[in-house]
Design a protein around this motif. Structure first.
Motif, PDB file in Angstrom:
ATOM      1  N   THR A   1      38.918   9.796   4.586  1.00 49.08           N
ATOM      2  CA  THR A   1      39.259   8.559   5.303  1.00 49.08           C
ATOM      3  C   THR A   1      40.131   8.856   6.514  1.00 49.08           C
ATOM      4  O   THR A   1      40.531   9.987   6.759  1.00 49.08           O
ATOM      5  CB  THR A   1      40.008   7.576   4.377  1.00 49.08           C
TER       6      THR A   1
ATOM      7  N   GLY B   1      41.776   3.225   5.154  1.00 51.52           N
ATOM      8  CA  GLY B   1      40.741   3.726   4.261  1.00 51.52           C
ATOM      9  C   GLY B   1      39.334   3.729   4.857  1.00 51.52           C
ATOM     10  O   GLY B   1      38.368   4.002   4.139  1.00 51.52           O
TER      11      GLY B   1
ATOM     12  N   VAL C   1      50.058   6.200   5.892  1.00 51.48           N
ATOM     13  CA  VAL C   1      49.700   7.608   6.094  1.00 51.48           C
ATOM     14  C   VAL C   1      48.809   8.123   4.956  1.00 51.48           C
ATOM     15  O   VAL C   1      49.071   7.879   3.780  1.00 51.48           O
ATOM     16  CB  VAL C   1      50.974   8.471   6.199  1.00 51.48           C
TER      17      VAL C   1
ATOM     18  N   VAL D   1      55.865   7.527   2.357  1.00 53.45           N
ATOM     19  CA  VAL D   1      55.060   6.394   1.888  1.00 53.45           C
ATOM     20  C   VAL D   1      53.615   6.741   2.250  1.00 53.45           C
ATOM     21  O   VAL D   1      53.199   6.620   3.396  1.00 53.45           O
ATOM     22  CB  VAL D   1      55.507   5.074   2.549  1.00 53.45           C
ATOM     23  N   LEU D   2      52.890   7.233   1.255  1.00 51.84           N
ATOM     24  CA  LEU D   2      51.554   7.780   1.500  1.00 51.84           C
ATOM     25  C   LEU D   2      50.521   7.045   0.661  1.00 51.84           C
ATOM     26  O   LEU D   2      50.854   6.447  -0.367  1.00 51.84           O
ATOM     27  CB  LEU D   2      51.525   9.271   1.113  1.00 51.84           C
ATOM     28  N   ARG D   3      49.275   7.094   1.117  1.00 49.30           N
ATOM     29  CA  ARG D   3      48.198   6.498   0.315  1.00 49.30           C
ATOM     30  C   ARG D   3      47.200   7.591  -0.036  1.00 49.30           C
ATOM     31  O   ARG D   3      47.045   8.567   0.712  1.00 49.30           O
ATOM     32  CB  ARG D   3      47.507   5.364   1.080  1.00 49.30           C
TER      33      ARG D   3
ATOM     34  N   ASP E   1      43.610   9.488  -0.395  1.00 50.08           N
ATOM     35  CA  ASP E   1      42.499   9.586   0.558  1.00 50.08           C
ATOM     36  C   ASP E   1      41.238   8.990  -0.064  1.00 50.08           C
ATOM     37  O   ASP E   1      40.286   9.706  -0.378  1.00 50.08           O
ATOM     38  CB  ASP E   1      42.296  11.064   0.922  1.00 50.08           C
ATOM     39  N   GLU E   2      41.247   7.671  -0.258  1.00 45.91           N
ATOM     40  CA  GLU E   2      40.105   6.997  -0.879  1.00 45.91           C
ATOM     41  C   GLU E   2      39.521   5.967   0.069  1.00 45.91           C
ATOM     42  O   GLU E   2      40.262   5.182   0.672  1.00 45.91           O
ATOM     43  CB  GLU E   2      40.555   6.319  -2.181  1.00 45.91           C
ATOM     44  N   VAL E   3      38.194   5.982   0.162  1.00 49.72           N
ATOM     45  CA  VAL E   3      37.507   5.093   1.098  1.00 49.72           C
ATOM     46  C   VAL E   3      37.666   3.635   0.663  1.00 49.72           C
ATOM     47  O   VAL E   3      37.498   3.298  -0.513  1.00 49.72           O
ATOM     48  CB  VAL E   3      36.009   5.459   1.204  1.00 49.72           C
ATOM     49  N   GLY E   4      38.036   2.794   1.614  1.00 51.86           N
ATOM     50  CA  GLY E   4      38.190   1.373   1.344  1.00 51.86           C
ATOM     51  C   GLY E   4      37.150   0.557   2.091  1.00 51.86           C
ATOM     52  O   GLY E   4      36.170   1.109   2.620  1.00 51.86           O
ATOM     53  N   ALA E   5      37.379  -0.736   2.153  1.00 50.14           N
ATOM     54  CA  ALA E   5      36.404  -1.641   2.767  1.00 50.14           C
ATOM     55  C   ALA E   5      36.358  -1.445   4.281  1.00 50.14           C
ATOM     56  O   ALA E   5      37.360  -1.123   4.904  1.00 50.14           O
ATOM     57  CB  ALA E   5      36.781  -3.081   2.446  1.00 50.14           C
TER      58      ALA E   5
END
Lengths: 559, 100
Positions: free
Chosen positions: A60, A65, A92, B63-65, B67-71
């Motif tokens: 991503t 995302g 991030v 503050v990290l997210r 690595d997953e594909v979203g909408a």
């Protein structure tokens, strides 16, 4: 306007210039320096630094995302963050941070990774929907490193920072060029794709070093899974900061940044052209203006894009929507521990295994094609064969040895093991891997199959030409063995049975000598070994392998 | 009046930010910005040698997210607010010069 000569250590009043992180700028000497000649005949040497933008191999984007995927229909891999719609907030991508840390560990070790802060770089351009790019400015994530080129020259890394890519503009009308275009169309699929901008120190002294640096960097990025490194798809883009100085001087002069270097070929051409342009200006007493220039591949010239004072005022400030990224020492250590062996280390290992210099073309090529494991493992097998004195024409010998001792014949310890292979085997393995296994499927050939072939060759049972033909069959059929293919082609490779029959015949025909051989001391036995091998060679018209015959004689004497 | 900021500075920044200001506005904002900068001078009176620069007021890092594909937005929706579109892309006036 900037002075033409920024500093000269021989001038005591000269300032000591520093880079973006406050480190003193150094320019190393090299035995490979590109020197250009100005119109008046004066000679000027190159001082060059490179900036490489690498798209990161994430699923991503940097801050949302939406998929990071090349080649899809325009404006389909977009979401509100990508388009910079009001009210959206960036978050991030952890994987992007991990890949940046991986790069830092690869080129500078864990201590080169720092707490980093994102900043806004403000400018207006339609491929940047927010009117600012989120980047890192005075606190990048990687602050040091170096790359050893295949030539042995070392190029320092000043920094590497995370940022987001821009969208892609297509100019309509005016033959696709900006000048004369009617309007432009923008696709934001690429906007927001994570980028690592890698900035070298001005340690590149020749056009060849520039090419090697980019190729080496690409190898590291690919080996570590940081980027796919595809220059042709724009995954890796290169800008060059070029300046020149009088040959033999220590000056630092005004540099220009050249953009749009999309291949290794254009990189070298553009740097040389720009160096000559600057040398001509200096020689004529004119100033080089610090500016961004665009490389025109078709015409082979650089042209002004914009001058510094016009566009380099990006009003950076810390991105208020993102807190700092501060990777923990534990996480960094974990990432560092999982790094694969890097190209420079692999060249050193292959050099040790083959006895070639690490700068040898064959060593560089084999590592570049990632066939060093294949070569080293094949040599380790051959070293093992030499160790036990096995019969090279027995198709099963090497495979059996491999089953017996598989750990030492591939993997991290194989290099030292391979070094013990016979010199003749080393030479043949390098020839095969660099020349005969360069085509499709060549890299997939099992090392044991290559070792079997080389064993036959070194034993004199196959000529180089025959070996090449056999090798082609081995590549085409993974089940085939060298001895099998050689026999099928009528290359008269001796199998164990035929050799044993010849040995038995020699023994039966010379009972007195055999009795002496069997019961004699090592000196007598050594002398008679020559006798028996000579008999066997005579009977087989030179097709037998002396070493294997000797081994058989020893075995039969002790049975 | 502080000499920290001149009307030329204000005009320059306005131009970078693509703000169209008339001369009276430039003078007005120069005075207002100068007052703000003067206020910041109070901080400069303090000895801050041992204080690290602060980029953010929150005591937060990482503050990290994942690595997953979203909408994603369908193409038509992505282009819905564009004044002009063509072939699935945003159509914009000819750009003078290249991107930085």
């Amino acid at each position: 306007m900037t002075d033409t000569v920024l500093s000269d250590p021989t001038n005591p009043d000269g300032r000591a210039p520093t880079d973006s992180l406050g480190n003193a700028i150094t320019v190393p000497d090299s035995d490979d320096v590109t020197v250009v000649t100005a119109a008046d005949g004066s000679r000027w040497e190159l001082v060059c630094g490179l900036e490489v933008h690498a798209e990161l191999a994430t699923a991503t984007k940097m801050f949302s995302g939406a998929p990071n995927h090349f080649g899809d229909d325009p404006n389909t891999n977009v979401d509100p963050v990508t388009l910079g719609l009001p009210g959206t907030l960036p978050v991030v991508n952890q994987k992007a941070v991990e890949l940046a840390v991986r790069f830092g560990c690869a080129v500078g070790g864990p201590q080169s990774v720092r707490r980093s802060v994102f900043s806004r770089k403000n400018y207006f351009y339609p491929d940047m929907p927010k009117n600012f790019q989120i980047s890192q400015y005075d606190q990048p994530i990687v602050v040091a490193g170096e790359l050893e080129l295949p030539s042995g020259h070392v190029v320092g890394i000043e920094r590497a920072h995370l940022e987001e890519d821009t969208g892609k503009s297509t100019h309509v009308g005016g033959a696709g060029r900006i000048t004369g275009a009617d309007h432009s169309l923008v696709d934001y699929n690429r906007a927001g794709v994570p980028l690592l901008e890698i900035v070298s120190r001005p340690h590149v002294r020749s056009t060849e070093q520039a090419r090697q640096y980019v190729a080496e960097l690409r190898s590291i990025l690919v080996a570590c899974g940081i980027s796919d490194g595809k220059m042709e798809e724009g995954s890796m883009r290169v800008d060059a900061n070029v300046s020149v100085r009088r040959e033999g001087s220590q000056e630092l002069r005004t540099r220009c940044e050249i953009k749009n270097l999309n291949s290794l070929r254009s990189l070298g051409r553009a740097i040389e052209h720009e160096a000559t342009r600057q040398a001509d200006l200096h020689a004529a007493g004119q100033k080089v203006v610090q500016e961004t220039r665009h490389w025109d591949e078709a015409q082979g010239v650089t042209g002004t894009m914009r001058s510094k004072e016009e566009a380099d005022d990006y009003r950076y400030f810390p991105e208020p929507d993102l807190v700092p990224v501060d990777p923990s020492p534990e996480w960094i250590a974990e990432i560092a521990a999982a790094l694969p062996m890097l190209p420079a280390a692999r060249r050193a290992r292959l050099a040790e295994a083959t006895g070639e210099p690490r700068t040898a073309e064959s060593v560089v090529v084999v590592v570049d094609r990632a066939q060093d494991d294949q070569a080293i493992s094949a040599l380790a097998h051959l070293a093992r064969l030499a160790e036990v004195g096995g019969d090279p024409s027995a198709a099963s010998t090497l495979a059996a040895l491999a089953d017996d001792d598989v750990d030492g014949l591939s993997g991290p310890d194989a290099g030292a093991r391979a070094a013990a292979a016979p010199d003749a085997a080393k030479a043949r393995v390098l020839v095969h891997v660099t020349q005969n296994l360069a085509g499709e499927g060549g890299a997939d050939l099992a090392p044991v199959r290559l070792a079997e072939l080389v064993a036959l060759e070194v034993a004199g049972e196959l000529t180089a030409t025959q070996a090449k033909q056999v090798l082609a069959e081995l590549v085409a059929d993974p089940e085939a063995t060298a001895a099998g293919v050689a026999a099928a082609k009528g290359f008269e490779a001796m199998d164990t049975g035929a050799l044993e029959a010849a040995v038995d015949a020699a023994i039966a025909g010379n009972p007195a000598e055999w009795e002496q051989y069997r019961t004699g001391d090592p000196k007598v036995r050594g002398k008679l070994t020559g006798f028996f091998v000579g008999q066997i060679m005579k009977a087989t018209k030179g097709q037998a392998d002396g070493k294997a015959a000797t081994a058989l004689l020893t075995q039969k004497a002790t049975d | 009046m502080s000499t920290r900021i001149t009307s030329d500075d204000v005009a320059h920044v306005a131009q970078l930010a693509r703000l169209e200001l008339d001369p009276a506005q430039v003078e007005l904002f120069t005075g207002q910005l100068a007052a703000i900068l003067e206020h910041a001078e109070d901080v400069e009176a303090l000895d801050l040698a041992d204080v690290a620069p602060t980029s953010h007021p929150y005591p937060l890092v990482n503050v990290l997210r994942p690595d997953e594909v979203g909408a994603t937005l369908p193409n038509a929706e992505a282009l819905a607010a564009a004044p002009q579109a063509e072939g699935g892309r945003f159509r914009v006036p000819t750009i003078l010069g290249e991107a930085p």
